[in-house]
Design a protein around this motif. Structure first.
Motif, mmCIF file in Angstrom:
data_model
loop_
_atom_site.group_PDB
_atom_site.id
_atom_site.type_symbol
_atom_site.label_atom_id
_atom_site.label_comp_id
_atom_site.label_asym_id
_atom_site.label_seq_id
_atom_site.Cartn_x
_atom_site.Cartn_y
_atom_site.Cartn_z
ATOM 1 N N GLY A 157 0.807 -1.213 0.000
ATOM 2 C CA GLY A 157 0.000 0.000 0.000
ATOM 3 C C GLY A 157 0.840 1.263 0.000
ATOM 4 N N LEU A 158 1.913 1.284 0.794
ATOM 5 C CA LEU A 158 2.768 2.468 0.856
ATOM 6 C C LEU A 158 3.488 2.715 -0.468
ATOM 7 N N SER A 159 3.952 1.642 -1.107
ATOM 8 C CA SER A 159 4.648 1.817 -2.384
ATOM 9 C C SER A 159 3.702 2.338 -3.461
ATOM 10 N N ILE A 160 2.475 1.829 -3.472
ATOM 11 C CA ILE A 160 1.487 2.306 -4.446
ATOM 12 C C ILE A 160 1.089 3.749 -4.136
ATOM 13 N N LEU A 161 0.930 4.062 -2.853
ATOM 14 C CA LEU A 161 0.569 5.430 -2.468
ATOM 15 C C LEU A 161 1.618 6.423 -2.942
ATOM 16 N N ALA A 162 2.896 6.096 -2.729
ATOM 17 C CA ALA A 162 3.965 6.990 -3.185
ATOM 18 C C ALA A 162 3.919 7.148 -4.697
ATOM 19 N N LEU A 163 3.686 6.049 -5.398
ATOM 20 C CA LEU A 163 3.648 6.090 -6.856
ATOM 21 C C LEU A 163 2.510 6.980 -7.357
ATOM 22 N N VAL A 164 1.350 6.833 -6.767
ATOM 23 C CA VAL A 164 0.176 7.589 -7.209
ATOM 24 C C VAL A 164 0.303 9.066 -6.849
ATOM 25 N N VAL A 165 0.629 9.342 -5.600
ATOM 26 C CA VAL A 165 0.670 10.730 -5.129
ATOM 27 C C VAL A 165 1.674 11.561 -5.906
ATOM 28 N N TRP A 166 2.865 11.015 -6.145
ATOM 29 C CA TRP A 166 3.904 11.801 -6.810
ATOM 30 C C TRP A 166 3.623 12.025 -8.288
ATOM 31 N N HIS A 167 2.661 11.293 -8.853
ATOM 32 C CA HIS A 167 2.342 11.520 -10.266
ATOM 33 C C HIS A 167 1.193 12.513 -10.467
ATOM 34 N N PHE A 168 0.663 13.067 -9.372
ATOM 35 C CA PHE A 168 -0.245 14.192 -9.531
ATOM 36 C C PHE A 168 0.543 15.371 -10.099
ATOM 37 N N PRO A 169 0.014 16.066 -11.089
ATOM 38 C CA PRO A 169 0.774 17.138 -11.759
ATOM 39 C C PRO A 169 1.400 18.163 -10.819
ATOM 40 N N ALA A 170 0.669 18.626 -9.812
ATOM 41 C CA ALA A 170 1.196 19.677 -8.935
ATOM 42 C C ALA A 170 2.471 19.226 -8.231
ATOM 43 N N LEU A 171 2.467 18.006 -7.676
ATOM 44 C CA LEU A 171 3.653 17.514 -6.969
ATOM 45 C C LEU A 171 4.783 17.180 -7.929
ATOM 46 N N TYR A 172 4.442 16.576 -9.075
ATOM 47 C CA TYR A 172 5.477 16.207 -10.038
ATOM 48 C C TYR A 172 6.183 17.450 -10.567
ATOM 49 N N GLU A 173 5.418 18.489 -10.823
ATOM 50 C CA GLU A 173 6.001 19.730 -11.320
ATOM 51 C C GLU A 173 6.924 20.359 -10.281
ATOM 52 N N GLU A 174 6.538 20.295 -8.999
ATOM 53 C CA GLU A 174 7.407 20.816 -7.944
ATOM 54 C C GLU A 174 8.717 20.040 -7.879
ATOM 55 N N ALA A 175 8.636 18.727 -8.097
ATOM 56 C CA ALA A 175 9.844 17.905 -8.068
ATOM 57 C C ALA A 175 10.785 18.253 -9.212
ATOM 58 N N VAL A 176 10.233 18.670 -10.350
ATOM 59 C CA VAL A 176 11.064 19.063 -11.485
ATOM 60 C C VAL A 176 11.706 20.426 -11.239
ATOM 61 N N LEU A 177 10.980 21.313 -10.591
ATOM 62 C CA LEU A 177 11.433 22.695 -10.447
ATOM 63 C C LEU A 177 12.275 22.942 -9.205
ATOM 64 N N ARG A 178 12.105 22.121 -8.165
ATOM 65 C CA ARG A 178 12.802 22.367 -6.901
ATOM 66 C C ARG A 178 13.596 21.138 -6.484
ATOM 67 N N GLN A 179 14.900 21.329 -6.265
ATOM 68 C CA GLN A 179 15.780 20.219 -5.924
ATOM 69 C C GLN A 179 15.381 19.550 -4.618
#
Length: 287
Positions: free
Chosen positions: A144-166
């Protein structure tokens, strides 16, 4: 067209596609040095470890170098495909290989018995620490935790933050890799405590995770617009367009990651069936 040597860490130099980002290099170098010193001490004592452990560990560290400091990291701001490959390597290759290398066992064996016992007592004597570890490595919780991390981080808002901020990118890596270690732990059982799940349960864990991964990959592949804004304006190599890049990244997760999961499922099922057959034959009366 040559790939531009850019990264979310603009002050970090890059040499031949290797990003000299100190945290990543330390996370790769320190475990490698400690493991190597432990192997050397065990060899001096005449207690070598299985070659398969050594190969798995160093292969895992090599994959970590490629993912965290190599071309996958150097160019993941320009191509979503590179970013996706980076995450798949960390989750599906680096994490299980490192656990197969049994670093905890190797290091504890290399320590003097008193120190090894002290480390074990400090980590496992508190009831709360044992309960937390046992809870996090339960098959359903780890999955469940591995799937949760996979799903949550692929939401556009979070993914975009990961691209823009180290800092967010680093947090993304920690969550992917940390939950991957928890996921593979009960399947591999790197510190034998008779907690390894059966091959059937392990196959089910991998199957559920594969379904979640392929659904996300399918969404990226079949979307008719670019979902992650930073890649809409990135200077892309090889004549890629942002939408094509997203489709290739989705296919990599959908087909590439799904195929690897399928291979793992078949291996786990085959091992489980062989083990069950061996037990059946051993229980049958002779003659």
């Amino acid at each position: 067209m040559l790939l531009p040597l850019l990264h979310t860490c603009p002050t970090c130099p890059s040499v031949l596609g290797i990003t000299l980002y100190p945290p990543s290099l330390l996370l790769i170098a320190v475990p490698t040095i400690v493991y190597t010193l432990a192997l050397r001490r065990l060899a001096q004592r005449g207690r070598p470890v299985p070659t398969s452990w050594v190969i798995a560990f160093y292969a895992g560290m090599l994959s970590a170098l490629i993912a965290l400091a190599g071309p996958l990291d150097t160019w993941n701001d320009e191509l979503l495909t590179m970013h996706m490959a980076q995450h798949l390597v960390l989750i599906q290759v680096t994490a299980p290989l490192l656990l197969l290398g049994r670093p905890v066992q190797v290091i504890l064996r290399a320590l003097p018995p008193q120190r090894a016992g002290l480390v074990t007592r400090l980590l496992l004597r508190p009831i709360w620490s044992r309960r937390v570890l046992e809870f996090l490595t339960r098959p359903l919780v780890a999955t469940g935790l591995s799937i949760l991390a996979l799903v949550v981080w692929h939401f556009p808002a979070l993914y975009e933050e990961a691209v823009l901020r180290q800092s967010v990118h680093d947090l993304q890596h920690v969550s992917f890799f940390g939950t991957a270690l928890l996921f593979w732990w009960p399947i591999i059982d790197p510190v034998p405590r008779h907690h390894r799940v059966s091959g059937l349960w392990a196959s089910l864990m991998v199957f559920i995770t594969a379904v979640a991964s392929t659904v996300i990959g399918a969404i990226l592949t079949l979307a008719d617009e670019v979902l992650y804004e930073p890649y809409r304006y990135a200077a892309m190599p090889w004549g890629f367009t942002p939408l094509v890049d997203q489709q290739v990244a989705g296919l990599l997760m959908w087909i590439g990651g799904g195929t690897l999961y399928l291979v793992i499922i078949l291996v786990l099922l085959a091992r489980w069936l062989l083990r069950e057959e061996g037990r059946r034959m051993a229980s049958e009366p002779a003659g």
